[in-house]
Design an enzyme around this catalytic site. Structure first.
Site, PDB file in Angstrom:
ATOM      1  CB  SER A 201       7.496  -4.324   3.988  1.00 54.25           C
ATOM      2  OG  SER A 201       6.937  -5.541   3.530  1.00 54.25           O
ATOM      3  CG  ASP A 203       5.175  -8.427   2.044  1.00 55.02           C
ATOM      4  OD1 ASP A 203       4.301  -8.220   1.176  1.00 55.02           O
ATOM      5  OD2 ASP A 203       6.342  -8.729   1.778  1.00 55.02           O
ATOM      6  NE  ARG A 238     -19.150 -15.468 -13.684  1.00 54.72           N
ATOM      7  CZ  ARG A 238     -18.814 -14.704 -14.696  1.00 54.72           C
ATOM      8  NH1 ARG A 238     -18.073 -13.637 -14.500  1.00 54.72           N
ATOM      9  NH2 ARG A 238     -19.207 -14.994 -15.921  1.00 54.72           N
ATOM     10  N   GLY A 246       2.170 -10.772  -0.105  1.00 58.02           N
ATOM     11  CA  GLY A 246       2.481 -10.876   1.320  1.00 58.02           C
ATOM     12  C   GLY A 246       3.694 -11.731   1.602  1.00 58.02           C
ATOM     13  NE  ARG A 247       9.183 -10.799   0.061  1.00 57.92           N
ATOM     14  CZ  ARG A 247       9.916 -10.635  -1.030  1.00 57.92           C
ATOM     15  NH1 ARG A 247      10.634 -11.625  -1.484  1.00 57.92           N
ATOM     16  NH2 ARG A 247       9.943  -9.475  -1.652  1.00 57.92           N
TER      17      ARG A 247
HETATM   18  O1  F6P Z   1       7.694  -7.654  -0.259  1.00 56.47           O
HETATM   19  C1  F6P Z   1       6.794  -6.985  -1.060  1.00 56.47           C
HETATM   20  C2  F6P Z   1       6.328  -7.839  -2.208  1.00 56.47           C
HETATM   21  O2  F6P Z   1       5.388  -7.115  -2.961  1.00 56.47           O
HETATM   22  C3  F6P Z   1       5.772  -9.196  -1.812  1.00 56.47           C
HETATM   23  O3  F6P Z   1       4.454  -9.125  -1.333  1.00 56.47           O
HETATM   24  C4  F6P Z   1       5.926  -9.979  -3.091  1.00 56.47           C
HETATM   25  O4  F6P Z   1       6.084 -11.340  -2.810  1.00 56.47           O
HETATM   26  C5  F6P Z   1       7.193  -9.408  -3.680  1.00 56.47           C
HETATM   27  O5  F6P Z   1       7.418  -8.152  -3.061  1.00 56.47           O
HETATM   28  C6  F6P Z   1       7.170  -9.236  -5.169  1.00 56.47           C
HETATM   29  O6  F6P Z   1       8.428  -8.829  -5.573  1.00 56.47           O
HETATM   30  P1  F6P Z   1       8.743  -8.257  -7.029  1.00 56.47           P
HETATM   31  O7  F6P Z   1       8.154  -6.884  -7.126  1.00 56.47           O
HETATM   32  O8  F6P Z   1      10.218  -8.240  -7.105  1.00 56.47           O
HETATM   33  O9  F6P Z   1       8.093  -9.196  -7.998  1.00 56.47           O
END
Ligand code: F6P
Length: 418
Positions: A201, A203, A238, A246-247
């Protein structure tokens, strides 16, 4: 032992290195190595093609294992291993894959995989596997191929699914036998399923491990993006608001802030304590400008919110910086550029060491041992009970939902045990 590996959930850099390591470690330990394509979905679908699946003839020739660098890996000495002469599983050509989701692979099939981004064996979010019927089909497909151990590389949801599967396994086997789908001998031989989880992951949101596979590469991507943005930011004096993934976890935002020199950042675990936070942010940035800073960088984790759990959006931060401080402000959302691409060195080393450890853990496991998760703590590869780590990870989200931010931060600490 027949060991299968699958990748599940969102892809991350390093997943291919995991597959490579598990396949090679399994072969070196005298096991058969299998891959499951498309995550749990492949497990449910199984092999439609009825031609013999064991592509490797038992008399397959072996030569010496040639990678001296593997010397460094515990329990593996140079010359220990053997190399399958031909890429018999033929994964790369796709020849054996039509209608087949569970495929035996050889050494050469995973050669060089650790440099590739994403996951070459595919990943999917399987609705079917969430149902008992789907898991029954998955168990049947594994037993048909004689597989008795599974390595799952994915996030907390995927690893929870793995543990549910293992806990349910005896009843699944009993049902398959009752429906005459498997013989008594198969039921006896497959009374238990061994499972080990590896955390893939970007995240870095799993408790009881310091680092998840793919997080270092994603962080590296973000740092590169910040360096690029900084050129423009400095040239034009700027402000940039950078939204990162990162969810529910602020690790990427926090570490990118340290590595990229952010002026202010928002993460889910520790929202700004002052109300209104806009005043605090503007005062900080104003101070930085007064001491001569030509550029401004604010990082917003995608799951960021204020102390009352109202989401904090990058566009809104931009409005504040523009309206209150008169800064020429732009928003950059990095999106999936953070997730893909070539793994950095750490995302080759970590999955390689953890993949080897996963196979060791499977060989040592027995019906009484819980499913394990392979982690890393204080620079040591660790084996911890999978569900303990998942429960602790879920507790962080609960603490955030309950606005107990102090607890959320504490729970992120890999050493913390309640
Ligand atoms: O869990 C990994 C992640 O990239 C998160 O950081 C993000 O919120 C999510 O997956 C995005 O998911 P998807 O690729 O389904 O849009």
């Amino acid at each position: 032992m027949k060991i299968a590996i699958l990748t599940s959930g969102g892809d991350s850099a390093g997943m291919n290195a995991v597959v490579r390591a598990v396949v090679k470690a399994a072969i070196l330990k005298g096991c058969e190595a299998w891959i499951v394509r498309e995550g749990y979905e492949g497990l449910v679908r199984g092999n439609v093609d009825a031609s013999p699946n064991s592509a490797l003839p038992p008399e397959a020739e072996y030569t010496d294992f040639p990678i001296a660098a593997m010397n460094i890996i515990k329990n593996l000495r140079f010359g220990d291993g053997q190399l399958l002469k031909d890429g018999i599983g033929d994964y790369a050509s796709g020849r054996t894959l039509k209608g087949r989701y569970i495929v035996r692979v050889g050494w050469d099939d995973v050669r060089g995989w650790f440099t590739e981004g994403g996951t070459l064996i595919g990943t999917a979010r399987s609705k079917e596997f969430r149902t008992r019927e789907g898991r029954l089909a998955a168990a049947h497909n594994l037993i048909k191929e004689g597989i008795d151990a599974l390595v799952v590389c994915g996030g907390d949801g995927s690893l929870t699914g793995a543990d549910v599967f293992r806990a349910e396994w005896p009843t699944l086997v009993a049902d398959l036998h009752a429906q005459s789908l498997i013989s008594q001998e198969q039921a006896t031989n497959h009374a238990h399923l061994k499972i080990v989880g590896l955390v893939g992951s970007i995240d870095n949101d799993m408790s009881m491990t310091d680092l998840t596979i793919g997080a270092p590469t994603a962080l590296h991507r973000i740092c590169e993006a910040i360096d690029n943005i900084n050129s423009t930011a400095t040239s034009h004096s700027r402000a940039f608001v950078l939204e990162v993934m990162g969810r529910h976890c602020g690790w990427l935002a926090l570490l990118a802030g340290v590595a990229g020199g952010a002026d202010f950042l928002f993460i889910p675990e520790k929202p700004p304590s002052s109300r209104p936070w806009e005043d605090e942010m503007c005062a900080t940035i104003q101070k930085h400008r007064e001491v001569g800073k030509r550029k401004t960088l604010v990082i917003v984790a995608e799951g960021a919110h204020d102390i009352d759990l109202n989401p904090i959006r990058a566009e809104y931060v931009k409005e504040i910086l523009t309206d209150r401080l008169g800064l020429d402000t732009r928003v950059t959302t990095l999106g999936h550029t953070q997730r893909g691409g070539r793994p950095c060195a750490m995302d080759r080393i970590l999955p390689t060491l953890q993949g080897m450890k996963a196979v060791e853990a499977l060989l040592e496991a027995n019906p009484e041992t819980p499913s394990f998760m392979i982690g890393i703590q204080e620079n040591k590869i660790t084996t911890v009970p999978l569900m303990e780590a998942v429960a602790m990870t879920k507790a962080v989200t609960t603490a955030i939902e309950e606005r107990d931010f102090e607890k959320a931060m504490k729970l992120r600490d890999p050493e913390f045990r309640e």
